[in-house]
Design an enzyme around this catalytic site. Sequence first.
Site, mmCIF file in Angstrom:
data_model
loop_
_atom_site.group_PDB
_atom_site.id
_atom_site.type_symbol
_atom_site.label_atom_id
_atom_site.label_comp_id
_atom_site.label_asym_id
_atom_site.label_seq_id
_atom_site.Cartn_x
_atom_site.Cartn_y
_atom_site.Cartn_z
ATOM 1 N N TYR A 1 0.626 4.688 0.278
ATOM 2 C CA TYR A 1 -0.080 5.912 0.646
ATOM 3 C C TYR A 1 0.888 6.895 1.315
ATOM 4 C CZ TYR A 1 -4.954 4.169 0.087
ATOM 5 O OH TYR A 1 -6.159 3.715 -0.378
ATOM 6 N N GLN B 1 0.842 -1.206 0.000
ATOM 7 C CA GLN B 1 0.000 0.000 0.000
ATOM 8 C C GLN B 1 0.874 1.252 0.000
ATOM 9 O OE1 GLN B 1 -2.311 0.361 3.606
ATOM 10 N NE2 GLN B 1 -3.753 1.793 2.685
ATOM 11 N N GLU C 1 -10.310 -1.739 5.470
ATOM 12 C CA GLU C 1 -9.340 -2.181 6.472
ATOM 13 C C GLU C 1 -10.007 -2.683 7.746
ATOM 14 O OE1 GLU C 1 -6.392 1.009 6.708
ATOM 15 O OE2 GLU C 1 -4.804 -0.480 6.874
ATOM 16 N N GLU D 1 -4.616 9.504 18.033
ATOM 17 C CA GLU D 1 -5.040 10.918 18.048
ATOM 18 C C GLU D 1 -6.065 11.168 16.938
ATOM 19 O OE1 GLU D 1 -1.902 9.886 18.189
ATOM 20 O OE2 GLU D 1 -1.373 10.473 20.230
ATOM 21 N N SER E 1 4.467 -1.323 4.195
ATOM 22 C CA SER E 1 4.550 -2.686 4.732
ATOM 23 C C SER E 1 4.744 -3.688 3.608
ATOM 24 C CB SER E 1 3.264 -3.051 5.483
ATOM 25 O OG SER E 1 3.130 -2.249 6.615
HETATM 26 C C1 FAD Z 1 3.809 -0.826 11.410
HETATM 27 C C2 FAD Z 1 3.328 0.207 10.441
HETATM 28 C C3 FAD Z 1 2.966 -0.185 9.168
HETATM 29 C C4 FAD Z 1 2.551 0.775 8.239
HETATM 30 N N1 FAD Z 1 2.246 0.358 6.957
HETATM 31 C C5 FAD Z 1 1.898 1.267 6.019
HETATM 32 C C6 FAD Z 1 1.672 0.873 4.657
HETATM 33 O O1 FAD Z 1 1.758 -0.317 4.316
HETATM 34 N N2 FAD Z 1 1.380 1.812 3.752
HETATM 35 C C7 FAD Z 1 1.284 3.130 4.081
HETATM 36 O O2 FAD Z 1 0.979 3.932 3.196
HETATM 37 N N3 FAD Z 1 1.505 3.559 5.353
HETATM 38 C C8 FAD Z 1 1.824 2.645 6.331
HETATM 39 N N4 FAD Z 1 2.063 3.050 7.630
HETATM 40 C C9 FAD Z 1 2.054 4.478 7.927
HETATM 41 C C10 FAD Z 1 0.917 4.963 8.805
HETATM 42 O O3 FAD Z 1 -0.285 5.009 8.079
HETATM 43 C C11 FAD Z 1 1.349 6.332 9.318
HETATM 44 O O4 FAD Z 1 2.466 6.135 10.166
HETATM 45 C C12 FAD Z 1 0.243 7.002 10.075
HETATM 46 O O5 FAD Z 1 -0.781 7.380 9.211
HETATM 47 C C13 FAD Z 1 0.764 8.255 10.825
HETATM 48 O O6 FAD Z 1 1.449 9.094 9.947
HETATM 49 P P1 FAD Z 1 2.937 9.630 10.252
HETATM 50 O O7 FAD Z 1 3.769 8.473 10.667
HETATM 51 O O8 FAD Z 1 3.372 10.452 9.100
HETATM 52 O O9 FAD Z 1 2.784 10.533 11.537
HETATM 53 P P2 FAD Z 1 2.251 12.032 11.572
HETATM 54 O O10 FAD Z 1 1.015 12.129 10.751
HETATM 55 O O11 FAD Z 1 3.394 12.949 11.276
HETATM 56 O O12 FAD Z 1 1.844 12.169 13.082
HETATM 57 C C14 FAD Z 1 2.813 12.370 14.131
HETATM 58 C C15 FAD Z 1 2.050 12.463 15.444
HETATM 59 O O13 FAD Z 1 1.148 13.605 15.399
HETATM 60 C C16 FAD Z 1 -0.184 13.194 15.630
HETATM 61 N N5 FAD Z 1 -1.098 13.954 14.772
HETATM 62 C C17 FAD Z 1 -1.003 14.151 13.431
HETATM 63 N N6 FAD Z 1 -2.041 14.892 12.974
HETATM 64 C C18 FAD Z 1 -2.805 15.197 14.059
HETATM 65 C C19 FAD Z 1 -4.005 15.908 14.246
HETATM 66 N N7 FAD Z 1 -4.654 16.472 13.211
HETATM 67 N N8 FAD Z 1 -4.518 16.000 15.498
HETATM 68 C C20 FAD Z 1 -3.880 15.404 16.570
HETATM 69 N N9 FAD Z 1 -2.733 14.710 16.451
HETATM 70 C C21 FAD Z 1 -2.202 14.597 15.215
HETATM 71 C C22 FAD Z 1 -0.218 11.711 15.259
HETATM 72 O O14 FAD Z 1 -1.253 11.027 15.938
HETATM 73 C C23 FAD Z 1 1.169 11.242 15.716
HETATM 74 O O15 FAD Z 1 1.164 10.983 17.089
HETATM 75 C C24 FAD Z 1 2.468 2.126 8.586
HETATM 76 C C25 FAD Z 1 2.830 2.520 9.892
HETATM 77 C C26 FAD Z 1 3.247 1.575 10.804
HETATM 78 C C27 FAD Z 1 3.638 2.034 12.181
#
Ligand code: FAD
Length: 383
Positions: free
Chosen positions: A126, A124, A242, A367, A159
């Site tokens: 994204y 995926q 999902e 969050e 992933s």
């Molecule tokens: C094990 C694992 C597998 C994954 N697999 C995939 C995959 O296969 N494909 C894919 O595309 N993605 C994947 N992801 C990514 C996952 O979707 C993102 O990590 C997730 O959406 C959070 O985005 P970020 O890591 O950029 O954190 P950020 O969006 O930068 O967030 C950082 C922190 O700020 C908080 N935050 C952000 N916005 C807000 C808001 N508006 N209000 C309050 N708090 C907020 C978040 O909760 C977090 O604590 C995976 C992640 C993990 C951990």
Amino acid sequence: MDSAFRAEVRAWLEANLTGEFAGARGLGGPGREHEGFALRRAWERRLGEAGWTCLGWPKAYGGRDATLEQQVVFHEEYARANAPHRVGDIGEGLIGPTIIDFGTEEQRRRFLPPIRYGDELWCQGYSEPEAGSDLANVQTRAEPRGGEWVITGQKVWTSLAHLADWCFVLCRTEAGSKRHHGLSYLLVPMRQPGVEVRPIVQLTGTGEFNEVFFDGARTDAACVLGAPGDGWRVALATLGYERGASTLGRQIGFRREFEQVVAAARRTGAAADPVLRDRLVQSWIELEIMRLNALRTLSSLAAGEPGPEASITKLYWSEWHRRLGELAMAALGDEALIAEAGPYELSDLQRLYLFSRADTIYAGSSEIQRNIIAERTLGLPRA
Ligand SMILES: Cc1cc2nc3c(=O)[nH]c(=O)nc-3n(C[C@H](O)[C@H](O)[C@H](O)COP(=O)(O)OP(=O)(O)OC[C@H]3O[C@@H](n4cnc5c(N)ncnc54)[C@H](O)[C@@H]3O)c2cc1C
């Protein structure tokens, strides 16, 4: 009817998790995705040939048109048999239903059969460095050139990209477009010179996810799902899938882990500690509540759109599971600090603790789930 179906699933699993697959029980899973990969892929084929993959898909596309209850029963029995972790989850659960709903007939004929047999694995595409929770900020771009899409940009946390044959990539196809406008949902082959996959080593010492770089990667012009520019709608639909019927299967896996934690507490003597006993009891109560919540989510899924129940369920199970990991460490006591074997061979409970830290991040962080509940259920102003 469901008891006959349950008996059929159970009997099939018992008869087939034998011979070459006898040792496959329990293989795979978070932090253990590398385990027995070839064997698990062969298992996926065995399942597919017997019609035990993609149960909820329409019969016309190789599914069983199984009811939600039957799918739940299958997931429960699968977890109960401790059958190997599926290699084709993303294909069956995410991209398959999206292709069924948004694909052309030609796309369905091309892509669905190899998903059923685990012949083509998917990932995926994204998240990006600047587009995680804020997915509409996707910057990877694609432009049409000579009957193809040419893709440039970077995805992250992808992933199983290192094992995947195809990736569904959300990218910007209208230059200068902003937010959710001008995005398209492309199906891109992973094994080509324009795609580079760099594994990211996680706390578990293994690499479940990756960085993926697209540098002039190509895919056929026909490999767009939905209309060009309509990718946001398609991407959200995938996110909706999902939260499907695997929810109740997860409870069975959790129960097994919980029992392992209790057994560890007994073995180390930590079970004599009144505070730890309280925590174990509390955890068990919450596990029961979670099961009831999951049933509620499934009935709302059966009724149509996933409601805020899906956010409540995700928030609840992921926070609970993270606490279970902490409880596991308390049950192990000093043992928690020592690897089973050098240099970094983790026990099941250590792996549970470390990987469960990710549960409150992927598939929408805690969050973000709280924001959804606040806005859609409590009617609070937008954050
Ligand atoms: C094990 C694992 C597998 C994954 N697999 C995939 C995959 O296969 N494909 C894919 O595309 N993605 C994947 N992801 C990514 C996952 O979707 C993102 O990590 C997730 O959406 C959070 O985005 P970020 O890591 O950029 O954190 P950020 O969006 O930068 O967030 C950082 C922190 O700020 C908080 N935050 C952000 N916005 C807000 C808001 N508006 N209000 C309050 N708090 C907020 C978040 O909760 C977090 O604590 C995976 C992640 C993990 C951990």
